[in-house]
Design a protein around this motif. Structure first.
Motif, PDB file in Angstrom:
ATOM      1  N   MET A   1     -47.146 -41.322   8.113  1.00  0.00           N
ATOM      2  CA  MET A   1     -46.561 -41.885   6.918  1.00  0.00           C
ATOM      3  C   MET A   1     -47.189 -41.271   5.661  1.00  0.00           C
ATOM      4  O   MET A   1     -46.482 -40.948   4.733  1.00  0.00           O
ATOM      5  N   ILE A   2     -48.507 -41.148   5.652  1.00  0.00           N
ATOM      6  CA  ILE A   2     -49.154 -40.622   4.444  1.00  0.00           C
ATOM      7  C   ILE A   2     -48.786 -39.161   4.214  1.00  0.00           C
ATOM      8  O   ILE A   2     -48.623 -38.726   3.077  1.00  0.00           O
ATOM      9  N   GLN A   3     -48.612 -38.397   5.285  1.00  0.00           N
ATOM     10  CA  GLN A   3     -48.245 -36.988   5.122  1.00  0.00           C
ATOM     11  C   GLN A   3     -46.883 -36.865   4.451  1.00  0.00           C
ATOM     12  O   GLN A   3     -46.678 -35.997   3.598  1.00  0.00           O
ATOM     13  N   VAL A   4     -45.957 -37.714   4.830  1.00  0.00           N
ATOM     14  CA  VAL A   4     -44.624 -37.703   4.230  1.00  0.00           C
ATOM     15  C   VAL A   4     -44.711 -38.073   2.755  1.00  0.00           C
ATOM     16  O   VAL A   4     -44.126 -37.417   1.895  1.00  0.00           O
ATOM     17  N   SER A   5     -45.479 -39.109   2.468  1.00  0.00           N
ATOM     18  CA  SER A   5     -45.647 -39.553   1.096  1.00  0.00           C
ATOM     19  C   SER A   5     -46.287 -38.469   0.237  1.00  0.00           C
ATOM     20  O   SER A   5     -45.840 -38.198  -0.882  1.00  0.00           O
ATOM     21  N   GLU A   6     -47.333 -37.825   0.751  1.00  0.00           N
ATOM     22  CA  GLU A   6     -47.999 -36.749   0.013  1.00  0.00           C
ATOM     23  C   GLU A   6     -47.058 -35.569  -0.213  1.00  0.00           C
ATOM     24  O   GLU A   6     -47.014 -35.003  -1.298  1.00  0.00           O
ATOM     25  N   TRP A   7     -46.292 -35.215   0.817  1.00  0.00           N
ATOM     26  CA  TRP A   7     -45.364 -34.092   0.700  1.00  0.00           C
ATOM     27  C   TRP A   7     -44.290 -34.386  -0.341  1.00  0.00           C
ATOM     28  O   TRP A   7     -43.976 -33.536  -1.175  1.00  0.00           O
ATOM     29  N   MET A   8     -43.726 -35.600  -0.296  1.00  0.00           N
ATOM     30  CA  MET A   8     -42.675 -35.974  -1.243  1.00  0.00           C
ATOM     31  C   MET A   8     -43.195 -35.930  -2.672  1.00  0.00           C
ATOM     32  O   MET A   8     -42.516 -35.440  -3.572  1.00  0.00           O
TER      33      MET A   8
ATOM     34  N   LYS B   1     -45.922 -34.259  -3.846  1.00  0.00           N
ATOM     35  CA  LYS B   1     -46.344 -32.909  -4.205  1.00  0.00           C
ATOM     36  C   LYS B   1     -45.155 -32.003  -4.517  1.00  0.00           C
ATOM     37  O   LYS B   1     -45.200 -31.199  -5.441  1.00  0.00           O
ATOM     38  N   ASN B   2     -44.099 -32.108  -3.729  1.00  0.00           N
ATOM     39  CA  ASN B   2     -42.943 -31.225  -3.869  1.00  0.00           C
ATOM     40  C   ASN B   2     -41.859 -31.765  -4.795  1.00  0.00           C
ATOM     41  O   ASN B   2     -40.795 -31.159  -4.919  1.00  0.00           O
ATOM     42  N   GLY B   3     -42.122 -32.878  -5.417  1.00  0.00           N
ATOM     43  CA  GLY B   3     -41.159 -33.427  -6.365  1.00  0.00           C
ATOM     44  C   GLY B   3     -39.868 -33.892  -5.741  1.00  0.00           C
ATOM     45  O   GLY B   3     -38.841 -33.941  -6.415  1.00  0.00           O
ATOM     46  N   VAL B   4     -39.897 -34.218  -4.451  1.00  0.00           N
ATOM     47  CA  VAL B   4     -38.700 -34.703  -3.763  1.00  0.00           C
ATOM     48  C   VAL B   4     -38.243 -36.011  -4.404  1.00  0.00           C
ATOM     49  O   VAL B   4     -37.057 -36.236  -4.594  1.00  0.00           O
ATOM     50  N   CYS B   5     -39.185 -36.839  -4.732  1.00  0.00           N
ATOM     51  CA  CYS B   5     -38.864 -38.043  -5.487  1.00  0.00           C
ATOM     52  C   CYS B   5     -40.010 -38.302  -6.451  1.00  0.00           C
ATOM     53  O   CYS B   5     -41.154 -37.974  -6.169  1.00  0.00           O
ATOM     54  N   ILE B   6     -39.670 -38.828  -7.587  1.00  0.00           N
ATOM     55  CA  ILE B   6     -40.682 -39.167  -8.576  1.00  0.00           C
ATOM     56  C   ILE B   6     -41.120 -40.593  -8.279  1.00  0.00           C
ATOM     57  O   ILE B   6     -40.294 -41.508  -8.241  1.00  0.00           O
ATOM     58  N   PHE B   7     -42.425 -40.752  -8.075  1.00  0.00           N
ATOM     59  CA  PHE B   7     -42.950 -42.058  -7.710  1.00  0.00           C
ATOM     60  C   PHE B   7     -42.881 -43.024  -8.883  1.00  0.00           C
ATOM     61  O   PHE B   7     -43.241 -42.684 -10.005  1.00  0.00           O
ATOM     62  N   SER B   8     -42.442 -44.223  -8.583  1.00  0.00           N
ATOM     63  CA  SER B   8     -42.508 -45.317  -9.543  1.00  0.00           C
ATOM     64  C   SER B   8     -43.935 -45.871  -9.504  1.00  0.00           C
ATOM     65  O   SER B   8     -44.708 -45.538  -8.593  1.00  0.00           O
ATOM     66  N   PRO B   9     -44.305 -46.717 -10.445  1.00  0.00           N
ATOM     67  CA  PRO B   9     -45.629 -47.322 -10.377  1.00  0.00           C
ATOM     68  C   PRO B   9     -45.882 -48.064  -9.057  1.00  0.00           C
ATOM     69  O   PRO B   9     -46.981 -47.994  -8.506  1.00  0.00           O
ATOM     70  N   THR B  10     -44.862 -48.706  -8.529  1.00  0.00           N
ATOM     71  CA  THR B  10     -45.011 -49.406  -7.247  1.00  0.00           C
ATOM     72  C   THR B  10     -45.254 -48.417  -6.109  1.00  0.00           C
ATOM     73  O   THR B  10     -46.096 -48.646  -5.242  1.00  0.00           O
ATOM     74  N   GLU B  11     -44.543 -47.301  -6.105  1.00  0.00           N
ATOM     75  CA  GLU B  11     -44.739 -46.291  -5.061  1.00  0.00           C
ATOM     76  C   GLU B  11     -46.114 -45.645  -5.166  1.00  0.00           C
ATOM     77  O   GLU B  11     -46.733 -45.323  -4.146  1.00  0.00           O
ATOM     78  N   HIS B  12     -46.622 -45.485  -6.390  1.00  0.00           N
ATOM     79  CA  HIS B  12     -47.991 -44.992  -6.557  1.00  0.00           C
ATOM     80  C   HIS B  12     -48.981 -45.975  -5.935  1.00  0.00           C
ATOM     81  O   HIS B  12     -49.950 -45.565  -5.292  1.00  0.00           O
ATOM     82  N   ALA B  13     -48.749 -47.263  -6.122  1.00  0.00           N
ATOM     83  CA  ALA B  13     -49.647 -48.280  -5.550  1.00  0.00           C
ATOM     84  C   ALA B  13     -49.616 -48.237  -4.026  1.00  0.00           C
ATOM     85  O   ALA B  13     -50.670 -48.314  -3.375  1.00  0.00           O
ATOM     86  N   VAL B  14     -48.439 -48.086  -3.446  1.00  0.00           N
ATOM     87  CA  VAL B  14     -48.325 -47.987  -1.985  1.00  0.00           C
ATOM     88  C   VAL B  14     -49.038 -46.728  -1.493  1.00  0.00           C
ATOM     89  O   VAL B  14     -49.786 -46.761  -0.508  1.00  0.00           O
ATOM     90  N   HIS B  15     -48.844 -45.628  -2.191  1.00  0.00           N
ATOM     91  CA  HIS B  15     -49.487 -44.374  -1.819  1.00  0.00           C
ATOM     92  C   HIS B  15     -51.010 -44.506  -1.940  1.00  0.00           C
ATOM     93  O   HIS B  15     -51.753 -44.044  -1.073  1.00  0.00           O
ATOM     94  N   LEU B  16     -51.465 -45.164  -2.986  1.00  0.00           N
ATOM     95  CA  LEU B  16     -52.887 -45.410  -3.183  1.00  0.00           C
ATOM     96  C   LEU B  16     -53.465 -46.215  -2.026  1.00  0.00           C
ATOM     97  O   LEU B  16     -54.541 -45.903  -1.509  1.00  0.00           O
TER      98      LEU B  16
END
Length: 77
Positions: A1-8, A10-25
């Protein structure tokens, strides 16, 4: 899961919202530890440092019993 999140992110596949940044954190903290999570948090733009991001960072500190770090972040917020 984290690899997918990091790839997305890093590659600008989706721009993280503040909530998505918190989940990634939270994922970074669980996989790579609190110091990596803290580095990621510090790299966030101010508008992404919401209560959810602070909460995710707090959740990284608690298992390590890092009370001083937890309190310092909450006194800044």
């Amino acid at each position: 899961m984290i690899q997918v999140s990091e790839w997305m992110n890093k590659n600008g596949v989706c721009i993280f919202s503040p909530t998505e940044h918190a989940v990634h954190l939270d994922l970074i903290g669980k996989v790579h530890g609190f110091s990596s999570a803290e580095s990621y948090f510090n790299s966030l733009k101010e508008q992404d440092k919401t209560e959810k991001a602070y909460g995710a960072l707090f959740n990284c500190y608690v298992p390590q019993c890092l009370i001083d770090k937890s309190l310092s972040h909450f006194s800044e917020n």
